[in-house]
Design an enzyme around this catalytic site. Structure first.
Site, short mmCIF file in Angstrom:
data_model
loop_
_atom_site.label_atom_id
_atom_site.label_comp_id
_atom_site.label_asym_id
_atom_site.label_seq_id
_atom_site.Cartn_x
_atom_site.Cartn_y
_atom_site.Cartn_z
N GLY A 190 38.28 20.83 49.31
CA GLY A 190 37.58 20.05 48.29
C GLY A 190 36.45 20.84 47.68
N GLY A 191 35.24 20.60 48.18
CA GLY A 191 34.02 21.17 47.60
C GLY A 191 34.09 22.67 47.33
CD GLU B 67 42.34 16.56 53.30
OE1 GLU B 67 41.93 17.64 52.85
OE2 GLU B 67 42.23 15.48 52.70
CG HIS C 4 42.38 12.61 49.65
ND1 HIS C 4 41.19 11.97 49.96
CD2 HIS C 4 42.15 13.93 49.82
CE1 HIS C 4 40.30 12.89 50.31
NE2 HIS C 4 40.84 14.08 50.22
N GLY D 297 33.97 16.59 53.45
CA GLY D 297 32.71 16.62 52.72
C GLY D 297 31.48 16.49 53.60
CG ASN E 128 41.35 17.00 46.26
OD1 ASN E 128 41.31 16.62 45.09
ND2 ASN E 128 41.23 16.16 47.29
CD1 TRP E 129 39.02 21.90 42.08
CD2 TRP E 129 38.84 21.73 39.85
NE1 TRP E 129 38.96 23.16 41.58
CE2 TRP E 129 38.86 23.10 40.20
CE3 TRP E 129 38.74 21.39 38.50
CZ2 TRP E 129 38.78 24.12 39.25
CZ3 TRP E 129 38.67 22.41 37.56
CH2 TRP E 129 38.69 23.76 37.93
CD GLU F 101 37.66 11.70 48.93
OE1 GLU F 101 38.09 12.09 47.84
OE2 GLU F 101 36.99 12.44 49.69
P1 PGA Z 1 36.09 19.03 51.54
O1 PGA Z 1 37.28 18.02 51.07
O2 PGA Z 1 36.70 20.41 51.60
O3 PGA Z 1 35.05 18.91 50.48
O4 PGA Z 1 35.65 18.57 52.89
C1 PGA Z 1 38.58 18.19 51.53
C2 PGA Z 1 39.48 17.13 50.94
O5 PGA Z 1 39.06 15.98 50.82
O6 PGA Z 1 40.62 17.44 50.56
#
Ligand code: PGA
Length: 249
Positions: free
Chosen positions: A230-231, A163, A93, A169, A9-10, A95
């Site tokens: 993510g990262g 998650e 997600h 993050g 997931n960019w 976010e």
């Molecule tokens: P992260 O993000 O690997 O940077 O913790 C995961 C995500 O939000 O899908």
């Protein structure tokens, strides 16, 4: 047998120059034994999907609208993502739930639209730190599942990503026992609702600070069929460490 899935997931990262990371992955894994999916920003979808070298890597969106078309300035329909070459879309997600006030019902409506358009919906669920500390984790996950997952779900069109919000993050990861408890719970809820056949065929991803150096132990946990990353998905080299761990799991 569920085919394992490494999904990147960019988020809001990447311009045309980042497409070289996808090409690098495609070169490294011409014939992977797991599915490799990258979800770049929507502006890169078409190029990522149609880059000749990138054919071994699946691409997906990070959100879609619940409607098929219409007066929704700035939004994208599931059909548009599909047309650009996406095979999947991340929905719900944390976010998006937070930044855009997406409720379970919104996520469910988007997931329906995605499935109707032939996309796999990767539906995210997860508790906040406060909810975990109050011992509400399974209640929260159960509520998110019944509210966000549509009735038409199957092993092909649904993936569930667990998650924990506090692990995204942050470099903090739940214990393997905590991950196992939630994944077993998600599996049993899916079996109860959709029957054993469908319930057992849906892939469950763990997401939240997955890195090459913790991937192997996470992939050893029961009912973990891959990761939403993510990262560590932004650089082919890092993501490759996670893909390698999944291929060996
Ligand atoms: P992260 O993000 O690997 O940077 O913790 C995961 C995500 O939000 O899908």
């Amino acid at each position: 047998m569920r085919r394992k899935l490494a999904a990147g997931n960019w988020k809001m990262n990447g311009t045309g120059a980042s497409l070289s990371e996808i090409s690098a992955l495609a070169k490294m894994y011409p014939d992977a034994s797991v599915d490799i999916l990258v979800c770049p920003p929507a502006t890169l979808l078409d190029r990522a999907a149609h880059a000749e070298q990138a054919s071994a890597v699946l691409v997906g969106g990070q959100n879609c609208h619940a409607a098929t078309s219409g007066a929704h300035t700035g939004d994208l329909s599931a059909e548009m993502l599909r047309d650009a070459g996406a095979t999947s879309v991340i929905l719900g997600h944390s976010e998006r739930r937070e930044d855009h006030g997406e409720a379970n019902e919104d996520v469910r409506d988007k997931a329906r639209a995605a499935m109707d358009a032939g996309l796999t919906a990767i539906i995210c669920v997860g508790e906040s730190l406060q909810q975990r500390e109050a011992a509400n984790t399974l209640d929260i996950i159960g509520g998110q599942m019944s509210g966000s997952i549509p009735d038409q779900s199957t092993g092909e069109n649904l993936v569930v990503a667990y998650e924990p919000i506090w692990a995204i993050g942050t470099g903090k990861v739940p214990t393997l026992e905590q991950i196992g408890e939630v994944h077993d719970f998600i599996r049993s809820r899916l079996e109860r609702r959709f029957g054993e056949g469908v319930g057992r065929s849906v892939r469950l991803l763990y997401g939240g600070s997955v890195k090459p150096d913790n991937a192997t132990e996470i992939f050893g946990v029961s009912n973990v069929d891959g990761a939403l990353v993510g990262g560590a998905s932004l650089k082919a080299q890092d993501f490759a460490g996670i893909i390698d761990a999944l291929q060996k799991a």
